[in-house]
Design a protein around this motif. Sequence first.
Motif, PDB file in Angstrom:
ATOM      1  N   LEU A  52     -10.274   0.043   9.228  1.00  0.00           N
ATOM      2  CA  LEU A  52     -10.194   0.309   7.790  1.00  0.00           C
ATOM      3  C   LEU A  52     -10.017   1.801   7.504  1.00  0.00           C
ATOM      4  CD1 LEU A  52     -12.951  -2.030   6.299  1.00  0.00           C
ATOM      5  CD2 LEU A  52     -10.540  -1.995   5.607  1.00  0.00           C
ATOM      6  N   THR A  53      -9.288   2.097   6.450  1.00  0.00           N
ATOM      7  CA  THR A  53      -9.194   3.463   5.958  1.00  0.00           C
ATOM      8  C   THR A  53     -10.527   3.860   5.323  1.00  0.00           C
ATOM      9  OG1 THR A  53      -8.366   2.629   3.848  1.00  0.00           O
ATOM     10  CG2 THR A  53      -6.728   3.313   5.478  1.00  0.00           C
ATOM     11  N   PRO A  54     -10.832   5.156   5.245  1.00  0.00           N
ATOM     12  CA  PRO A  54     -12.026   5.579   4.507  1.00  0.00           C
ATOM     13  C   PRO A  54     -11.981   5.049   3.073  1.00  0.00           C
ATOM     14  CG  PRO A  54     -11.150   7.398   5.786  1.00  0.00           C
ATOM     15  CD  PRO A  54     -10.140   6.287   5.888  1.00  0.00           C
TER      16      PRO A  54
ATOM     17  N   LEU B  12      -0.572  -1.589  -0.395  1.00  0.00           N
ATOM     18  CA  LEU B  12      -1.844  -1.945   0.223  1.00  0.00           C
ATOM     19  C   LEU B  12      -1.626  -2.746   1.507  1.00  0.00           C
ATOM     20  CD1 LEU B  12      -3.918  -2.903  -2.937  1.00  0.00           C
ATOM     21  CD2 LEU B  12      -4.092  -0.831  -1.575  1.00  0.00           C
ATOM     22  N   ARG B  13      -2.271  -2.301   2.569  1.00  0.00           N
ATOM     23  CA  ARG B  13      -2.169  -2.958   3.877  1.00  0.00           C
ATOM     24  C   ARG B  13      -3.390  -3.854   4.060  1.00  0.00           C
ATOM     25  NH1 ARG B  13      -2.168   2.561   6.896  1.00  0.00           N
ATOM     26  NH2 ARG B  13      -3.664   2.814   5.189  1.00  0.00           N
ATOM     27  N   VAL B  14      -3.144  -5.154   4.247  1.00  0.00           N
ATOM     28  CA  VAL B  14      -4.215  -6.142   4.311  1.00  0.00           C
ATOM     29  C   VAL B  14      -4.154  -6.877   5.652  1.00  0.00           C
ATOM     30  CG1 VAL B  14      -5.272  -8.148   3.214  1.00  0.00           C
ATOM     31  CG2 VAL B  14      -4.080  -6.450   1.808  1.00  0.00           C
TER      32      VAL B  14
ATOM     33  N   PHE C 208      -5.671  -0.198   7.862  1.00  0.00           N
ATOM     34  CA  PHE C 208      -5.656  -1.156   6.764  1.00  0.00           C
ATOM     35  C   PHE C 208      -6.560  -0.712   5.620  1.00  0.00           C
ATOM     36  CE2 PHE C 208      -4.813  -3.479  10.684  1.00  0.00           C
ATOM     37  CZ  PHE C 208      -3.602  -4.087  10.361  1.00  0.00           C
ATOM     38  N   ASP C 209      -6.167  -1.134   4.418  1.00  0.00           N
ATOM     39  CA  ASP C 209      -6.968  -0.863   3.219  1.00  0.00           C
ATOM     40  C   ASP C 209      -7.985  -1.969   2.957  1.00  0.00           C
ATOM     41  OD1 ASP C 209      -5.396   1.544   2.243  1.00  0.00           O
ATOM     42  OD2 ASP C 209      -3.820   0.018   2.321  1.00  0.00           O
TER      43      ASP C 209
ATOM     44  N   THR D 247       1.135  -7.502   4.782  1.00  0.00           N
ATOM     45  CA  THR D 247       0.211  -8.490   5.320  1.00  0.00           C
ATOM     46  C   THR D 247       0.270  -8.573   6.838  1.00  0.00           C
ATOM     47  OG1 THR D 247       0.485  -9.795   3.294  1.00  0.00           O
ATOM     48  CG2 THR D 247      -0.485 -10.909   5.209  1.00  0.00           C
ATOM     49  N   THR D 248      -0.916  -8.511   7.454  1.00  0.00           N
ATOM     50  CA  THR D 248      -1.074  -8.699   8.889  1.00  0.00           C
ATOM     51  C   THR D 248      -2.140  -9.764   9.099  1.00  0.00           C
ATOM     52  OG1 THR D 248      -0.502  -6.381   9.316  1.00  0.00           O
ATOM     53  CG2 THR D 248      -1.645  -7.557  11.079  1.00  0.00           C
ATOM     54  N   ALA D 249      -1.961 -10.582  10.136  1.00  0.00           N
ATOM     55  CA  ALA D 249      -2.927 -11.645  10.403  1.00  0.00           C
ATOM     56  C   ALA D 249      -3.140 -11.793  11.897  1.00  0.00           C
ATOM     57  CB  ALA D 249      -2.459 -12.964   9.810  1.00  0.00           C
TER      58      ALA D 249
END
Length: 224
Positions: free
Chosen positions: A138-140, A46-48, A110-111, A69-71
């Motif tokens: 965001l992804t669908p 999961l990409r957050v 991102f999810d 994780t991305t911020a």
Amino acid sequence: MTHSRVSTVDWEDDIYAQGQQLNHWPFSDLVSAVYGIAAGRDPKTLRVLEVGAGAGNNVVFLAEAGFQTTAQDMSPSAIEYARQRLNAKGLTADLHVGDLVSLPFEDEAFDIVIDRGAFTQNSLENTTKAAAEAHRVLTPGGTLLCFDLMSAGHADKRFGTEVSHHAYDHFTDGVFQRVGLTLFVDEDDIEEIFAPFHTVDAVTVSKHRGETPLWEAYTITATK
């Protein structure tokens, strides 16, 4: 936060560079919400993204839990502090200094996108742009979690002066005096801000002392 606004408080110079708002623990409601979305899935898949991530208290939690994780935050001082905390724990995350109304990420990257208090420190126009950017990356079927979007019913709004539609500044007292520009939304504003999303769930969070309202905000869960 975002550069694209005028506020009596500069979050870089007045807050983070002064060693303030360096929270160390993740926001408990965020933890519960993220784990609820991730239930039954491997966090490593999961990409957050957290926008307006501040000094990284939630980022450290996400990285420790194994999420990709991305911020992003507008404050170089906050991002540097987050980087130091991650390094001290041997953790990694992709950290960016930038504006949440113009994210430097590809479509559907991102999810989960998280906002905890950054959207609400803007004008309605910029908050709407920020939500549109979250929708874009965001992804669908992906989810935007928006915490502490201040409500028009918040008691301390009375201490400020309205500087644009439902956005207040120049607070003379109360909790917003130290943060500056703050948006206080109603249901029509929520509909406008999150219009691109397929489903939007808005929950009112309030605190009272007897009959006296102390705090009122929205938690938004929006699905693309």
